[in-house]
Design an enzyme around this catalytic site. Sequence first.
Site, PDB file in Angstrom:
ATOM      1  N   GLU A   1       9.731  87.968  43.336  1.00 18.11           N
ATOM      2  CA  GLU A   1      10.578  87.098  42.506  1.00 18.11           C
ATOM      3  C   GLU A   1      11.907  86.835  43.203  1.00 18.11           C
ATOM      4  O   GLU A   1      12.389  87.672  43.973  1.00 18.11           O
ATOM      5  CB  GLU A   1      10.891  87.807  41.176  1.00 18.11           C
ATOM      6  CG  GLU A   1       9.854  87.584  40.091  1.00 18.11           C
ATOM      7  CD  GLU A   1      10.054  86.268  39.341  1.00 18.11           C
ATOM      8  OE1 GLU A   1      10.698  85.343  39.896  1.00 18.11           O
ATOM      9  OE2 GLU A   1       9.567  86.166  38.210  1.00 18.11           O
ATOM     10  N   ASP A   2      12.511  85.700  42.892  1.00 16.46           N
ATOM     11  CA  ASP A   2      13.865  85.434  43.366  1.00 16.46           C
ATOM     12  C   ASP A   2      14.886  86.243  42.574  1.00 16.46           C
ATOM     13  O   ASP A   2      15.752  86.904  43.132  1.00 16.46           O
ATOM     14  CB  ASP A   2      14.178  83.919  43.285  1.00 16.46           C
ATOM     15  CG  ASP A   2      13.856  83.307  41.913  1.00 16.46           C
ATOM     16  OD1 ASP A   2      13.363  84.019  41.026  1.00 16.46           O
ATOM     17  OD2 ASP A   2      14.108  82.099  41.739  1.00 16.46           O
TER      18      ASP A   2
ATOM     19  N   ARG B   1      18.568  74.163  46.859  1.00 16.18           N
ATOM     20  CA  ARG B   1      17.660  75.217  47.336  1.00 16.18           C
ATOM     21  C   ARG B   1      17.834  75.476  48.826  1.00 16.18           C
ATOM     22  O   ARG B   1      17.563  76.552  49.323  1.00 16.18           O
ATOM     23  CB  ARG B   1      16.193  74.829  47.087  1.00 16.18           C
ATOM     24  CG  ARG B   1      15.800  74.729  45.624  1.00 16.18           C
ATOM     25  CD  ARG B   1      14.280  74.646  45.501  1.00 16.18           C
ATOM     26  NE  ARG B   1      13.829  74.131  44.228  1.00 16.18           N
ATOM     27  CZ  ARG B   1      13.638  74.879  43.134  1.00 16.18           C
ATOM     28  NH1 ARG B   1      13.876  76.167  43.156  1.00 16.18           N
ATOM     29  NH2 ARG B   1      13.211  74.320  42.012  1.00 16.18           N
TER      30      ARG B   1
ATOM     31  N   PHE C   1      25.865  81.662  37.073  1.00  8.72           N
ATOM     32  CA  PHE C   1      24.760  80.813  37.509  1.00  8.72           C
ATOM     33  C   PHE C   1      24.900  80.564  39.000  1.00  8.72           C
ATOM     34  O   PHE C   1      25.917  80.051  39.463  1.00  8.72           O
ATOM     35  CB  PHE C   1      24.731  79.483  36.744  1.00  8.72           C
ATOM     36  CG  PHE C   1      23.469  78.715  37.033  1.00  8.72           C
ATOM     37  CD1 PHE C   1      22.281  79.052  36.422  1.00  8.72           C
ATOM     38  CD2 PHE C   1      23.472  77.674  37.957  1.00  8.72           C
ATOM     39  CE1 PHE C   1      21.103  78.365  36.711  1.00  8.72           C
ATOM     40  CE2 PHE C   1      22.301  76.982  38.257  1.00  8.72           C
ATOM     41  CZ  PHE C   1      21.115  77.333  37.630  1.00  8.72           C
TER      42      PHE C   1
ATOM     43  N   ASP D   1      16.281  87.628  35.369  1.00 11.41           N
ATOM     44  CA  ASP D   1      17.432  87.294  34.514  1.00 11.41           C
ATOM     45  C   ASP D   1      17.138  87.820  33.099  1.00 11.41           C
ATOM     46  O   ASP D   1      17.365  88.992  32.820  1.00 11.41           O
ATOM     47  CB  ASP D   1      17.639  85.772  34.572  1.00 11.41           C
ATOM     48  CG  ASP D   1      18.819  85.281  33.770  1.00 11.41           C
ATOM     49  OD1 ASP D   1      19.677  86.094  33.400  1.00 11.41           O
ATOM     50  OD2 ASP D   1      18.895  84.061  33.505  1.00 11.41           O
TER      51      ASP D   1
HETATM   52  P1  5GP Z   1      14.104  84.877  33.499  1.00  7.81           P
HETATM   53  O1  5GP Z   1      15.248  84.500  32.584  1.00  7.81           O
HETATM   54  O2  5GP Z   1      12.781  84.567  32.885  1.00  7.81           O
HETATM   55  O3  5GP Z   1      14.239  86.312  33.959  1.00  7.81           O
HETATM   56  O4  5GP Z   1      14.273  83.994  34.802  1.00  7.81           O
HETATM   57  C1  5GP Z   1      13.543  82.823  34.969  1.00  7.81           C
HETATM   58  C2  5GP Z   1      13.911  82.098  36.224  1.00  7.81           C
HETATM   59  O5  5GP Z   1      15.152  81.468  36.000  1.00  7.81           O
HETATM   60  C3  5GP Z   1      14.137  82.892  37.517  1.00  7.81           C
HETATM   61  O6  5GP Z   1      12.966  83.223  38.199  1.00  7.81           O
HETATM   62  C4  5GP Z   1      14.957  81.891  38.293  1.00  7.81           C
HETATM   63  O7  5GP Z   1      14.101  80.980  38.962  1.00  7.81           O
HETATM   64  C5  5GP Z   1      15.756  81.222  37.209  1.00  7.81           C
HETATM   65  N1  5GP Z   1      17.131  81.746  37.173  1.00  7.81           N
HETATM   66  C6  5GP Z   1      17.628  82.809  36.520  1.00  7.81           C
HETATM   67  N2  5GP Z   1      18.936  82.961  36.766  1.00  7.81           N
HETATM   68  C7  5GP Z   1      19.268  81.943  37.602  1.00  7.81           C
HETATM   69  C8  5GP Z   1      20.483  81.534  38.262  1.00  7.81           C
HETATM   70  O8  5GP Z   1      21.566  82.129  38.134  1.00  7.81           O
HETATM   71  N3  5GP Z   1      20.403  80.424  39.057  1.00  7.81           N
HETATM   72  C9  5GP Z   1      19.243  79.717  39.237  1.00  7.81           C
HETATM   73  N4  5GP Z   1      19.298  78.665  40.040  1.00  7.81           N
HETATM   74  N5  5GP Z   1      18.088  80.071  38.657  1.00  7.81           N
HETATM   75  C10 5GP Z   1      18.110  81.177  37.860  1.00  7.81           C
HETATM   76 MG    MG Z   2      11.905  82.211  39.542  1.00 10.78          MG
END
Ligand code: 5GP
Ligand code: MG
Length: 191
Positions: A115-116, A181, A168, A119
């Site tokens: 995963e990147d 990206r 963010f 969140d």
């Molecule tokens: P989750 O909220 O389900 O953990 O995260 C879902 C997706 O939201 C992550 O895999 C990522 O791609 C995107 N995401 C979460 N936080 C950020 C952020 O600070 N910046 C960006 N560009 N994407 C985010």
């Molecule tokens: Mg992601």
Amino acid sequence: MAHILHWITRASSGYPLMSTLVPLISQAEIADTVARLAQTLDQDYAGKSPVVVGVLKGAFIFLSDLIRQMQTPIQRVELIRLSSYGAATNSSGNVKVLMDLPPDLVAGQDVILVEDIVDTGRSTSVALANLAACGPASLKLCSLLDKPSRRQVAITIDYLGLTIPDRFIVGYGLDRNEQYRQLPGIFVMEA
Ligand code: 5GP
Ligand code: MG
């Protein structure tokens, strides 16, 4: 540390928009972090041949750097795509699986989900549950970034790069409306 970046994008009308990007994690710090994760994975997967599953789109750059730093023979690289964001900077909490992989590629295998960022944890938990349902021999999570302040679902990150504050971020695969990206470092977007 790199300087503030002024980045010009275009609105759909063609009108230029300037955003201010404040450096958070430099290219060098990312490279050190990726090398450390690859080394730890190599130790833990010695004698094994894992299946590496990347989550599109955000993890594509991290995934490609990570696997090239690993010495472990990777059996196969697979990609899944989940979407929870749309154009907003807040997760809608509505996770969609946009691409899935055949269960027989995962059954009985040592699987590493890449995963990147974790969140809220919602999309990662869906991806982990989908993979677990395929009956892997083992299933571990490797995430470049952790943003623990907004977590809604408990997630164990077995291999974590860096923890970041509740901001963010963009760059190194992470987007805002599909842009940014390509930036080699990670930046906080100032409004
Ligand atoms: P989750 O909220 O389900 O953990 O995260 C879902 C997706 O939201 C992550 O895999 C990522 O791609 C995107 N995401 C979460 N936080 C950020 C952020 O600070 N910046 C960006 N560009 N994407 C985010
Ligand atoms: Mg992601």
